[in-house]
Write an enzyme that holds these catalytic residues in place. Structure first.
Site, PDB file in Angstrom:
ATOM      1  N   SER A 117      37.645  37.591  41.894  1.00  0.00           N
ATOM      2  CA  SER A 117      37.417  37.725  40.460  1.00  0.00           C
ATOM      3  C   SER A 117      38.621  38.292  39.734  1.00  0.00           C
ATOM      4  O   SER A 117      38.652  38.294  38.502  1.00  0.00           O
ATOM      5  CB  SER A 117      36.210  38.636  40.207  1.00  0.00           C
ATOM      6  N   GLU A 150      35.593  29.071  37.288  1.00  0.00           N
ATOM      7  CA  GLU A 150      36.994  29.081  36.887  1.00  0.00           C
ATOM      8  C   GLU A 150      37.825  28.478  38.021  1.00  0.00           C
ATOM      9  O   GLU A 150      37.723  28.916  39.160  1.00  0.00           O
ATOM     10  CB  GLU A 150      37.481  30.507  36.612  1.00  0.00           C
TER      11      GLU A 150
END
Length: 282
Positions: A117, A150
């Protein structure tokens, strides 16, 4: 991509394994101990079963998805995987070690992805002899519910590798994808972390209660969840690791971890998973 590997069967890993299996992929999950392997299998089964109970998944589809997930303790079984997604804890040295092992085992055409992340993807890509086949695939928790992934390309990621994982996420997993540059936090966390840190500092200073901060952001901005409730859901240890990585990358004050966040992690108040965070869940 038909043969998928997932490194780690925790909350994120199990969620990734579930969505891949429900999309028709054969999924192999790596765990380090037998009790962890059993827990990972149980997470997948429990999540899919909740979908059946809510009428979102037909029982026959659920049974088929469960049958496509297998957990192993042997990383050597990943040799035939088309795509391996690492979902280990946010510890840079650990990810570096994992990618070094995968590089030796996974077939040369296999793509290696990290679900980090916040850690720049090039840092784990350097552990391999195939950095052009290393990408970031950042899923969001809970993976079966959250629609976004993403896709992060490094300076050396090949366009073919990025296109392959984007196609898999979009057309097989039916996720929304965005392309992000390889800088700590990517898009979502680079914007989210300063907001969360500001909420912690506001609470720490006594400016407003946790309940009022959360109610204000829900009622005033239309957010489905307030920032402190979100932190408790994410896990305060995860939030601290993310803020530390972002601060190390940019050295900007709004990324600096608040002192209260450090103290709460040191006290073992990590949020929902430990029963105490900004709120008491016991």
């Amino acid at each position: 991509m038909e043969l998928i590997g997932v490194i780690g069967g925790g909350t994120m890993g199990a969620g990734i394994a579930e969505v891949c299996a429900r999309a028709g992929s054969e999924v192999l999950v790596l765990e380090t101990r037998q009790e962890f392997a059993e827990a990972a299998s149980a997470r997948v089964v429990a999540s899919i079963s909740r979908g059946v109970a809510k009428g979102k998944i037909r029982q026959e589809d659920a049974d088929a998805a469960i049958s496509r997930v297998r957990v192993t303790l042997d990383i050597g079984e990943f040799a035939d995987r088309d795509l391996v997604i690492e979902a280990a804890p946010e510890i840079e040295a650990l990810k570096y070690e994992i990618f070094g092992k995968l590089d030796e085992i996974v077939k040369p055409s296999g793509i290696l992805a990290t679900n980090t992340s916040s850690i720049p993807v090039i840092k784990v890509a350097r552990a391999t002899t195939r950095p052009e086949h290393v990408v970031g695939m950042h899923f969001f928790n809970p993976v079966p519910v959250m629609p976004l992934v993403e896709i992060i390309s490094t300076l050396v990621t090949s366009p073919e590798s990025a296109a392959a994982v984007t196609d898999y996420a979009m057309n097989t997993l039916r996720k929304i994808t965005v392309q992000a540059g390889d800088r700590s936090g990517f898009i979502v966390n680079a914007l989210l972390v300063p907001y969360l840190c500001s909420a912690i500092r506001m609470f720490e200073s006594g400016y407003a209660s946790a309940e009022d901060i959360d109610a204000a952001m829900k009622g005033g901005c239309g957010y489905p969840m307030g920032p402190l409730t979100l932190l408790d859901s994410l896990g305060l240890d995860v939030a601290l690791a993310t803020t530390e990585t972002l601060y190390a990358e940019f050295a900007e004050p709004h990324y600096a971890p608040p002192a209260l966040l450090r103290r709460m992690v040191e006290a073992g108040r990590l949020g929902r998973k430990t029963g105490r965070g900004f709120y008491n869940y016991t």
